[in-house]
Design a protein around this motif. Structure first.
Motif, PDB file in Angstrom:
ATOM      1  N   SER A   1      -0.524   2.738  25.628  1.00  0.00           N
ATOM      2  CA  SER A   1       0.644   3.389  25.042  1.00  0.00           C
ATOM      3  C   SER A   1       0.997   2.834  23.661  1.00  0.00           C
ATOM      4  O   SER A   1       1.651   3.512  22.884  1.00  0.00           O
ATOM      5  CB  SER A   1       1.842   3.258  25.977  1.00  0.00           C
ATOM      6  N   HIS A   2       0.571   1.642  23.359  1.00  0.00           N
ATOM      7  CA  HIS A   2       0.880   1.064  22.053  1.00  0.00           C
ATOM      8  C   HIS A   2       0.133   1.742  20.912  1.00  0.00           C
ATOM      9  O   HIS A   2       0.529   1.631  19.753  1.00  0.00           O
ATOM     10  CB  HIS A   2       0.566  -0.429  22.057  1.00  0.00           C
ATOM     11  N   LEU A   3      -0.929   2.466  21.214  1.00  0.00           N
ATOM     12  CA  LEU A   3      -1.744   3.049  20.157  1.00  0.00           C
ATOM     13  C   LEU A   3      -0.983   4.100  19.351  1.00  0.00           C
ATOM     14  O   LEU A   3      -1.177   4.217  18.148  1.00  0.00           O
ATOM     15  CB  LEU A   3      -3.018   3.662  20.747  1.00  0.00           C
ATOM     16  N   GLY A   4      -0.098   4.853  19.994  1.00  0.00           N
ATOM     17  CA  GLY A   4       0.644   5.891  19.296  1.00  0.00           C
ATOM     18  C   GLY A   4       1.665   5.353  18.316  1.00  0.00           C
ATOM     19  O   GLY A   4       1.968   5.999  17.316  1.00  0.00           O
ATOM     20  N   ILE A   5       2.211   4.199  18.580  1.00  0.00           N
ATOM     21  CA  ILE A   5       3.232   3.623  17.700  1.00  0.00           C
ATOM     22  C   ILE A   5       2.616   2.666  16.676  1.00  0.00           C
ATOM     23  O   ILE A   5       3.207   2.402  15.635  1.00  0.00           O
ATOM     24  CB  ILE A   5       4.337   2.937  18.537  1.00  0.00           C
ATOM     25  N   MET A   6       1.413   2.204  16.957  1.00  0.00           N
ATOM     26  CA  MET A   6       0.776   1.194  16.113  1.00  0.00           C
ATOM     27  C   MET A   6       0.521   1.713  14.696  1.00  0.00           C
ATOM     28  O   MET A   6       0.767   0.992  13.730  1.00  0.00           O
ATOM     29  CB  MET A   6      -0.543   0.772  16.755  1.00  0.00           C
ATOM     30  N   PHE A   7       0.057   2.941  14.557  1.00  0.00           N
ATOM     31  CA  PHE A   7      -0.263   3.461  13.228  1.00  0.00           C
ATOM     32  C   PHE A   7       0.949   3.520  12.317  1.00  0.00           C
ATOM     33  O   PHE A   7       0.920   2.950  11.219  1.00  0.00           O
ATOM     34  CB  PHE A   7      -0.934   4.839  13.331  1.00  0.00           C
ATOM     35  N   PRO A   8       2.021   4.205  12.691  1.00  0.00           N
ATOM     36  CA  PRO A   8       3.152   4.256  11.752  1.00  0.00           C
ATOM     37  C   PRO A   8       3.789   2.890  11.495  1.00  0.00           C
ATOM     38  O   PRO A   8       4.253   2.629  10.375  1.00  0.00           O
ATOM     39  CB  PRO A   8       4.141   5.217  12.412  1.00  0.00           C
ATOM     40  N   VAL A   9       3.804   2.011  12.485  1.00  0.00           N
ATOM     41  CA  VAL A   9       4.407   0.694  12.277  1.00  0.00           C
ATOM     42  C   VAL A   9       3.562  -0.139  11.307  1.00  0.00           C
ATOM     43  O   VAL A   9       4.100  -0.739  10.371  1.00  0.00           O
ATOM     44  CB  VAL A   9       4.602  -0.040  13.627  1.00  0.00           C
ATOM     45  N   ALA A  10       2.261  -0.172  11.504  1.00  0.00           N
ATOM     46  CA  ALA A  10       1.389  -0.971  10.626  1.00  0.00           C
ATOM     47  C   ALA A  10       1.423  -0.439   9.199  1.00  0.00           C
ATOM     48  O   ALA A  10       1.544  -1.207   8.235  1.00  0.00           O
ATOM     49  CB  ALA A  10      -0.039  -0.974  11.160  1.00  0.00           C
ATOM     50  N   ILE A  11       1.348   0.879   9.050  1.00  0.00           N
ATOM     51  CA  ILE A  11       1.352   1.468   7.714  1.00  0.00           C
ATOM     52  C   ILE A  11       2.719   1.277   7.060  1.00  0.00           C
ATOM     53  O   ILE A  11       2.819   0.901   5.888  1.00  0.00           O
ATOM     54  CB  ILE A  11       0.956   2.951   7.785  1.00  0.00           C
ATOM     55  N   GLY A  12       3.781   1.530   7.820  1.00  0.00           N
ATOM     56  CA  GLY A  12       5.130   1.366   7.273  1.00  0.00           C
ATOM     57  C   GLY A  12       5.430  -0.063   6.894  1.00  0.00           C
ATOM     58  O   GLY A  12       6.035  -0.328   5.847  1.00  0.00           O
ATOM     59  N   LEU A  13       5.014  -0.997   7.715  1.00  0.00           N
ATOM     60  CA  LEU A  13       5.254  -2.409   7.417  1.00  0.00           C
ATOM     61  C   LEU A  13       4.482  -2.842   6.168  1.00  0.00           C
ATOM     62  O   LEU A  13       5.019  -3.532   5.297  1.00  0.00           O
ATOM     63  CB  LEU A  13       4.861  -3.277   8.614  1.00  0.00           C
ATOM     64  N   GLY A  14       3.222  -2.419   6.053  1.00  0.00           N
ATOM     65  CA  GLY A  14       2.440  -2.746   4.866  1.00  0.00           C
ATOM     66  C   GLY A  14       3.061  -2.162   3.611  1.00  0.00           C
ATOM     67  O   GLY A  14       3.168  -2.829   2.578  1.00  0.00           O
ATOM     68  N   PHE A  15       3.507  -0.904   3.698  1.00  0.00           N
ATOM     69  CA  PHE A  15       4.142  -0.267   2.549  1.00  0.00           C
ATOM     70  C   PHE A  15       5.442  -0.975   2.183  1.00  0.00           C
ATOM     71  O   PHE A  15       5.719  -1.227   1.005  1.00  0.00           O
ATOM     72  CB  PHE A  15       4.417   1.213   2.840  1.00  0.00           C
ATOM     73  N   PHE A  16       6.253  -1.307   3.187  1.00  0.00           N
ATOM     74  CA  PHE A  16       7.532  -1.961   2.933  1.00  0.00           C
ATOM     75  C   PHE A  16       7.349  -3.316   2.245  1.00  0.00           C
ATOM     76  O   PHE A  16       8.045  -3.628   1.283  1.00  0.00           O
ATOM     77  CB  PHE A  16       8.314  -2.130   4.239  1.00  0.00           C
ATOM     78  N   VAL A  17       6.414  -4.109   2.730  1.00  0.00           N
ATOM     79  CA  VAL A  17       6.160  -5.418   2.121  1.00  0.00           C
ATOM     80  C   VAL A  17       5.673  -5.234   0.681  1.00  0.00           C
ATOM     81  O   VAL A  17       6.124  -5.925  -0.240  1.00  0.00           O
ATOM     82  CB  VAL A  17       5.157  -6.241   2.957  1.00  0.00           C
ATOM     83  N   GLY A  18       4.774  -4.270   0.465  1.00  0.00           N
ATOM     84  CA  GLY A  18       4.292  -4.006  -0.886  1.00  0.00           C
ATOM     85  C   GLY A  18       5.394  -3.491  -1.795  1.00  0.00           C
ATOM     86  O   GLY A  18       5.481  -3.880  -2.973  1.00  0.00           O
ATOM     87  N   TYR A  19       6.266  -2.647  -1.276  1.00  0.00           N
ATOM     88  CA  TYR A  19       7.384  -2.111  -2.056  1.00  0.00           C
ATOM     89  C   TYR A  19       8.335  -3.222  -2.470  1.00  0.00           C
ATOM     90  O   TYR A  19       8.781  -3.273  -3.628  1.00  0.00           O
ATOM     91  CB  TYR A  19       8.109  -1.051  -1.231  1.00  0.00           C
ATOM     92  N   GLN A  20       8.646  -4.107  -1.531  1.00  0.00           N
ATOM     93  CA  GLN A  20       9.542  -5.223  -1.856  1.00  0.00           C
ATOM     94  C   GLN A  20       8.898  -6.157  -2.885  1.00  0.00           C
ATOM     95  O   GLN A  20       9.579  -6.646  -3.792  1.00  0.00           O
ATOM     96  CB  GLN A  20       9.917  -6.001  -0.589  1.00  0.00           C
ATOM     97  N   ALA A  21       7.609  -6.384  -2.762  1.00  0.00           N
ATOM     98  CA  ALA A  21       6.911  -7.217  -3.748  1.00  0.00           C
ATOM     99  C   ALA A  21       6.911  -6.532  -5.119  1.00  0.00           C
ATOM    100  O   ALA A  21       7.069  -7.199  -6.150  1.00  0.00           O
ATOM    101  CB  ALA A  21       5.482  -7.503  -3.285  1.00  0.00           C
ATOM    102  N   ASP A  22       6.757  -5.198  -5.134  1.00  0.00           N
ATOM    103  CA  ASP A  22       6.832  -4.451  -6.391  1.00  0.00           C
ATOM    104  C   ASP A  22       8.201  -4.590  -7.048  1.00  0.00           C
ATOM    105  O   ASP A  22       8.292  -4.760  -8.262  1.00  0.00           O
ATOM    106  CB  ASP A  22       6.558  -2.963  -6.145  1.00  0.00           C
ATOM    107  N   ARG A  23       9.242  -4.494  -6.267  1.00  0.00           N
ATOM    108  CA  ARG A  23      10.602  -4.637  -6.807  1.00  0.00           C
ATOM    109  C   ARG A  23      10.803  -6.026  -7.404  1.00  0.00           C
ATOM    110  O   ARG A  23      11.426  -6.177  -8.449  1.00  0.00           O
ATOM    111  CB  ARG A  23      11.638  -4.388  -5.717  1.00  0.00           C
ATOM    112  N   TRP A  24      10.268  -7.028  -6.717  1.00  0.00           N
ATOM    113  CA  TRP A  24      10.439  -8.415  -7.154  1.00  0.00           C
ATOM    114  C   TRP A  24       9.629  -8.709  -8.415  1.00  0.00           C
ATOM    115  O   TRP A  24      10.089  -9.370  -9.340  1.00  0.00           O
ATOM    116  CB  TRP A  24      10.058  -9.345  -6.003  1.00  0.00           C
ATOM    117  N   LEU A  25       8.373  -8.181  -8.445  1.00  0.00           N
ATOM    118  CA  LEU A  25       7.472  -8.488  -9.555  1.00  0.00           C
ATOM    119  C   LEU A  25       7.461  -7.419 -10.647  1.00  0.00           C
ATOM    120  O   LEU A  25       6.852  -7.640 -11.706  1.00  0.00           O
ATOM    121  CB  LEU A  25       6.045  -8.682  -9.024  1.00  0.00           C
ATOM    122  N   GLY A  26       8.059  -6.263 -10.390  1.00  0.00           N
ATOM    123  CA  GLY A  26       8.061  -5.189 -11.372  1.00  0.00           C
ATOM    124  C   GLY A  26       6.711  -4.541 -11.583  1.00  0.00           C
ATOM    125  O   GLY A  26       6.378  -4.136 -12.690  1.00  0.00           O
TER     126      GLY A  26
END
Length: 92
Positions: A17-42
């Motif tokens: 059952s974890h397979l259905g939620i794993m994709f959006p969580v992994a992609i969203g988390l990666g994007f969020f971390v990258g977005y926050q790093a972009d904001r910090w570093l410009g």
């Protein structure tokens, strides 16, 4: 081919059952971390895109591991586990 009992079917569903939620969580988390790093570093949008693709790679890797694990367990159910080398008198 023998039919699965409802309990076995429920176990399989719970195991995967974890397979259905794993994709959006992994992609969203990666994007969020990258977005926050972009904001910090410009450096917008490069780190957000890198985080998105890293999240996608992590999700695909996890999916492949789950499929490989499932194929191995199905093979064990059909033909049985491989005999242990120690029982055959062979050593490494």
């Amino acid at each position: 081919m023998k039919e699965e009992s409802p309990l076995e079917a429920t176990r399989e569903l719970a195991k995967n059952s974890h397979l259905g939620i794993m994709f959006p969580v992994a992609i969203g988390l990666g994007f969020f971390v990258g977005y926050q790093a972009d904001r910090w570093l410009g450096t917008s949008p490069w780190l957000a895109l890198a985080g998105f693709f890293l999240g996608m790679i992590a999700a695909i890797r996890s999916l492949l591991q789950a499929v490989t694990r499932e194929e191995g367990s199905q093979a064990d159910r059909v033909i049985g586990p491989e005999p242990d080398d120690d029982r055959q008198g062979r050593s490494h």
